[in-house]
Design an enzyme around this catalytic site. Structure first.
Site, PDB file in Angstrom:
ATOM      1  N   ASP A   1      -0.540  -7.672   4.500  1.00  0.00           N
ATOM      2  CA  ASP A   1      -1.696  -6.832   4.808  1.00  0.00           C
ATOM      3  C   ASP A   1      -2.936  -7.424   4.142  1.00  0.00           C
ATOM      4  O   ASP A   1      -3.207  -7.173   2.976  1.00  0.00           O
ATOM      5  CB  ASP A   1      -1.452  -5.400   4.307  1.00  0.00           C
ATOM      6  CG  ASP A   1      -2.665  -4.508   4.519  1.00  0.00           C
ATOM      7  OD1 ASP A   1      -3.570  -4.890   5.301  1.00  0.00           O
ATOM      8  OD2 ASP A   1      -2.713  -3.422   3.891  1.00  0.00           O
TER       9      ASP A   1
ATOM     10  N   ASP B   1      -8.194  -1.709   7.304  1.00  0.00           N
ATOM     11  CA  ASP B   1      -7.236  -1.776   6.200  1.00  0.00           C
ATOM     12  C   ASP B   1      -6.389  -0.496   6.103  1.00  0.00           C
ATOM     13  O   ASP B   1      -5.413  -0.453   5.365  1.00  0.00           O
ATOM     14  CB  ASP B   1      -7.986  -2.030   4.886  1.00  0.00           C
ATOM     15  CG  ASP B   1      -7.059  -2.525   3.784  1.00  0.00           C
ATOM     16  OD1 ASP B   1      -5.905  -2.881   4.094  1.00  0.00           O
ATOM     17  OD2 ASP B   1      -7.506  -2.558   2.616  1.00  0.00           O
TER      18      ASP B   1
ATOM     19  N   LYS C   1       7.557   1.278   6.936  1.00  0.00           N
ATOM     20  CA  LYS C   1       6.371   0.455   7.187  1.00  0.00           C
ATOM     21  C   LYS C   1       6.706  -0.990   6.843  1.00  0.00           C
ATOM     22  O   LYS C   1       7.100  -1.288   5.724  1.00  0.00           O
ATOM     23  CB  LYS C   1       5.193   0.954   6.331  1.00  0.00           C
ATOM     24  CG  LYS C   1       3.968   0.028   6.353  1.00  0.00           C
ATOM     25  CD  LYS C   1       2.788   0.583   5.546  1.00  0.00           C
ATOM     26  CE  LYS C   1       1.658  -0.432   5.438  1.00  0.00           C
ATOM     27  NZ  LYS C   1       0.522   0.031   4.613  1.00  0.00           N
TER      28      LYS C   1
ATOM     29  N   LYS D   1      -9.517  -7.342   2.432  1.00  0.00           N
ATOM     30  CA  LYS D   1      -9.335  -6.928   1.040  1.00  0.00           C
ATOM     31  C   LYS D   1      -9.981  -7.941   0.111  1.00  0.00           C
ATOM     32  O   LYS D   1     -10.127  -9.112   0.468  1.00  0.00           O
ATOM     33  CB  LYS D   1      -7.837  -6.864   0.712  1.00  0.00           C
ATOM     34  CG  LYS D   1      -7.110  -5.673   1.296  1.00  0.00           C
ATOM     35  CD  LYS D   1      -5.661  -5.678   0.844  1.00  0.00           C
ATOM     36  CE  LYS D   1      -4.880  -4.516   1.436  1.00  0.00           C
ATOM     37  NZ  LYS D   1      -5.315  -3.197   0.954  1.00  0.00           N
TER      38      LYS D   1
ATOM     39  N   ARG E   1      -0.839   3.648   8.785  1.00  0.00           N
ATOM     40  CA  ARG E   1      -0.698   4.885   9.563  1.00  0.00           C
ATOM     41  C   ARG E   1      -0.769   4.598  11.064  1.00  0.00           C
ATOM     42  O   ARG E   1      -0.183   5.312  11.870  1.00  0.00           O
ATOM     43  CB  ARG E   1      -1.786   5.885   9.129  1.00  0.00           C
ATOM     44  CG  ARG E   1      -3.198   5.427   9.379  1.00  0.00           C
ATOM     45  CD  ARG E   1      -4.225   6.208   8.561  1.00  0.00           C
ATOM     46  NE  ARG E   1      -4.211   5.813   7.149  1.00  0.00           N
ATOM     47  CZ  ARG E   1      -4.981   6.368   6.220  1.00  0.00           C
ATOM     48  NH1 ARG E   1      -5.811   7.347   6.534  1.00  0.00           N
ATOM     49  NH2 ARG E   1      -4.920   5.952   4.975  1.00  0.00           N
TER      50      ARG E   1
ATOM     51  N   ASP F   1       3.822  -5.171   1.333  1.00  0.00           N
ATOM     52  CA  ASP F   1       3.462  -4.049   2.195  1.00  0.00           C
ATOM     53  C   ASP F   1       4.543  -3.757   3.249  1.00  0.00           C
ATOM     54  O   ASP F   1       4.387  -2.874   4.082  1.00  0.00           O
ATOM     55  CB  ASP F   1       2.105  -4.316   2.852  1.00  0.00           C
ATOM     56  CG  ASP F   1       1.317  -3.047   3.091  1.00  0.00           C
ATOM     57  OD1 ASP F   1       1.663  -2.006   2.483  1.00  0.00           O
ATOM     58  OD2 ASP F   1       0.370  -3.076   3.896  1.00  0.00           O
TER      59      ASP F   1
HETATM   60  N1  BES Z   1      -1.014  -1.314   1.943  1.00  0.00           N
HETATM   61  C1  BES Z   1      -2.203  -0.660   1.558  1.00  0.00           C
HETATM   62  C2  BES Z   1      -1.966   0.363   0.441  1.00  0.00           C
HETATM   63  C3  BES Z   1      -1.741  -0.194  -0.922  1.00  0.00           C
HETATM   64  C4  BES Z   1      -2.780  -0.692  -1.676  1.00  0.00           C
HETATM   65  C5  BES Z   1      -0.496  -0.135  -1.490  1.00  0.00           C
HETATM   66  C6  BES Z   1      -2.559  -1.157  -2.955  1.00  0.00           C
HETATM   67  C7  BES Z   1      -0.268  -0.581  -2.764  1.00  0.00           C
HETATM   68  C8  BES Z   1      -1.309  -1.108  -3.503  1.00  0.00           C
HETATM   69  C9  BES Z   1      -2.782   0.086   2.735  1.00  0.00           C
HETATM   70  O1  BES Z   1      -2.629  -0.512   3.963  1.00  0.00           O
HETATM   71  C10 BES Z   1      -4.250   0.171   2.477  1.00  0.00           C
HETATM   72  O2  BES Z   1      -4.888  -0.832   2.471  1.00  0.00           O
HETATM   73  N2  BES Z   1      -4.720   1.379   2.250  1.00  0.00           N
HETATM   74  C11 BES Z   1      -6.079   1.597   1.970  1.00  0.00           C
HETATM   75  C12 BES Z   1      -6.477   2.787   2.779  1.00  0.00           C
HETATM   76  C13 BES Z   1      -7.930   3.040   2.805  1.00  0.00           C
HETATM   77  C14 BES Z   1      -8.669   1.937   3.546  1.00  0.00           C
HETATM   78  C15 BES Z   1      -8.144   4.366   3.463  1.00  0.00           C
HETATM   79  C16 BES Z   1      -6.222   1.869   0.480  1.00  0.00           C
HETATM   80  O3  BES Z   1      -5.334   2.507  -0.102  1.00  0.00           O
HETATM   81  O4  BES Z   1      -7.192   1.391  -0.096  1.00  0.00           O
HETATM   82 ZN    ZN Z   2      -1.036  -1.709   4.187  1.00  0.00          ZN
HETATM   83 MN    MN Z   3      -4.159  -1.882   4.392  1.00  0.00          MN
END
Ligand code: BES
Ligand code: ZN
Ligand code: MN
Length: 502
Positions: free
Chosen positions: A273, A350, A268, A280, A354, A291
């Site tokens: 992000d 966010d 990835k 966020k 995936r 990310d």
């Molecule tokens: N890149 C983030 C995941 C992440 C968050 C990694 C904090 C490390 C620290 C990912 O793209 C994301 O934002 N995931 C969301 C998914 C949710 C919206 C289902 C998350 O984990 O909050």
């Molecule tokens: Zn992400």
């Molecule tokens: Mn995200």
């Protein structure tokens, strides 16, 4: 730093410093014992006076020890002899290197590699020592105007092994460790690079640098126009809000000319992000430059692989993209058509990783892979579940999962498996499309894995969630860890059938 292997007795070494262990309570290791004898009890005398208890990480530097040819002797506390484990060993090595750098020694002969570490052989001890040293010496200061190069006099470390028979084993351990450390360093350099410099084009450039440096590597770039033609509607949607073009880099390493099928690594590569329209919160958002940690890990593993020159085929994919809000950006409610033909209702922009990965995972079907491993900073939920210590491992193929767990155990780059039971798939149901991109509050790491599993049915597949392990958060210590380069490289070493120990 230069490393070498020797098999000799401590009293015969003529070096700037010789490093030996002392156990708790005030017990000399075998080598310390030898020095003590030759110096007529000089060391045991000091211990008796209470100068060193032998607690793990304690250091005592001695000058001009009687009858000893080396200028200095560094006594290193190693804790209770029977309790010396892997973690403690690595910590002791780290501290020793820091102390040596403070002494002014240019060279040291280290006998800590002879200590007994539960269940570990000479290969492991030397390799870990070299990796720990290189890790400790890393700094990212290319963007500082005043580069404060810390004073580091230490130039050379010689690790001692108990018998001459083990010399080649130690040498192989050094070679492997140096290759892995180079990969780790590449991973850290790209991951630490700020998002105004490190965008998808920058990732693609790094991939090209590898193919320029190594004959067995070729690189190909898939741009947005190609993605349109391929029908990668999901990947494209994520990058739509950004002015930086989405670019997927395909790095091919061909280590053998036969009809074997390649291993494929997919990283990835969200170079930033922001969350997109589902923006966020501001606090700590800068860390979302990491990310692309999965892509950095794949790049680093490819670099290590090329250095090791292994006789296998591996394809590394860096799925570069930036997730930004704008009037062009994709929105919650949008329904996307993925390259596989399956449709996805976006409930949160966010949950973009995936959406990028699913198309990259469909794309790699063309390579008829033997196995596919994707690496991604995919879910905050993984940080909640496993913290910063273990990478989340999810797989639909038990042998592959075990191979990875083995590699993580051998390398010390830890991973822990989570289930992918069908029970969780329900959380992805949508009234309007084949699935949503959001699994709800519960088991976020698993539902993200379930989402990906719907795109990986044509090959053996494993997923590594490195959200907690790829970088250290906050303050002065912030920085890429270089994980999971070590685990992935170990996996490839094992696949190539490279012997380690005897
Ligand atoms: N890149 C983030 C995941 C992440 C968050 C990694 C904090 C490390 C620290 C990912 O793209 C994301 O934002 N995931 C969301 C998914 C949710 C919206 C289902 C998350 O984990 O909050
Ligand atoms: Zn992400
Ligand atoms: Mn995200």
């Amino acid at each position: 730093m230069e490393f070498s292997i020797k098999s000799g007795s401590p009293e015969k070494q003529r070096s700037a410093c010789i490093v030996v262990g002392v156990f708790e309570p005030r017990r000399l290791s075998a080598t310390a014992e030898q020095l003590d004898e030759i110096s007529e009890g000089y060391i045991s005398n000091l211990l008796r006076k209470g100068d060193l208890e032998g607690k793990s990480g304690q250091m005592l530097l001695l000058h001009h020890v009687p009858n000893i040819l080396s200028e200095r002797v560094l006594l290193v506390g190693c804790g209770k002899e029977r309790e010396l484990d892997e973690r403690q060993y690595r910590q002791i090595i780290n501290k020793t290197i820091n102390t040596l750098n403070e002494t002014g020694s240019m060279e040291a002969v280290c006998f800590l590699s002879e200590l007994h570490v539960k269940g570990r052989d000479t290969y492991w001890k030397v390799r870990q020592a070299v990796e720990a040293t290189q890790d400790g010496l890393y700094s990212f200061n290319s963007l500082k105007t005043h580069k404060e190069e810390p004073r580091r006099p230490l130039r050379k470390i010689v690790f001692n092994v108990p018998t001459r028979r083990e010399l080649p084993i130690g040498e192989r351990a050094i070679n492997h460790a140096l290759a892995i450390s180079e990969g780790i360093s590449t991973c850290k350099n790209v991951a630490n690079m700020p998002p105004n410099i490190c965008n998808p084009a920058y990732l693609a450039e790094q991939a090209k640098i590898l193919s320029n440096d190594y004959e067995k590597i070729t690189t190909e770039i898939v741009d947005e126009q190609d993605m349109e033609a391929l029908g990668m509607g999901s990947y494209l949607a994520v990058g739509r809000g950004s002015d930086n073009e989405s670019l997927m880099s395909i790095i091919t390493y061909n280590g053998i000319d036969d009809d074997s099928k390649p291993l494929v690594l997919v990283g990835k590569g969200l170079t930033f992000d922001s969350g997109g329209i589902s923006l966020k919160p501001g606090a700590g958002m800068d860390e979302m430059k990491y990310d692309m940690g999965g892509a950095a890990g794949v790049l680093g593993a490819m670099h290590a692989l090329a250095e090791l020159d292994l006789p296998i085929k591996v394809i590394g994919v860096l799925a570069g993209c930036e997730n930004m809000p704008s009037s062009k950006a994709y929105r919650p409610g949008d329904i996307l058509t993925t390259m596989s033909g399956q449709t996805v209702e976006v409930l949160n922009t966010d949950a973009e990783g995936r959406l990028v990965l699913c198309d990259a995972l469909t794309y790699v079907e063309r390579f008829e892979p033997d196995a596919v491993i994707d690496v991604a900073t995919l879910t905050g939920a993984c940080v909640v579940a496993l913290g910063q210590h273990a990478t989340g491992l999810l797989s639909t193929h038990n042998p592959l999962a075990h191979e990875l767990l083995n590699a993580s155990e051998q390398s010390g780059d830890r991973a822990w498996r989570m289930p992918l039971w069908d029970d969780y798939q329900e959380q992805l149901e949508s009234p309007f499309a084949d699935m949503t991109n959001l699994g709800g509050k519960e088991a976020g790491t698993i539902t993200a894995g379930c989402f990906l599993s719907r795109f990986t049915k044509k090959y053996h597949w494993a997923h590594l969630d490195v959200a907690g392990t790829a970088w250290r958060s906050g303050g002065k210590n912030k920085g890429s860890t270089g994980r999971p380069v070590s685990m992935l490289t170990q996996f490839m070493l094992n696949r190539a059938g490279q012997e380690q120990g005897e």
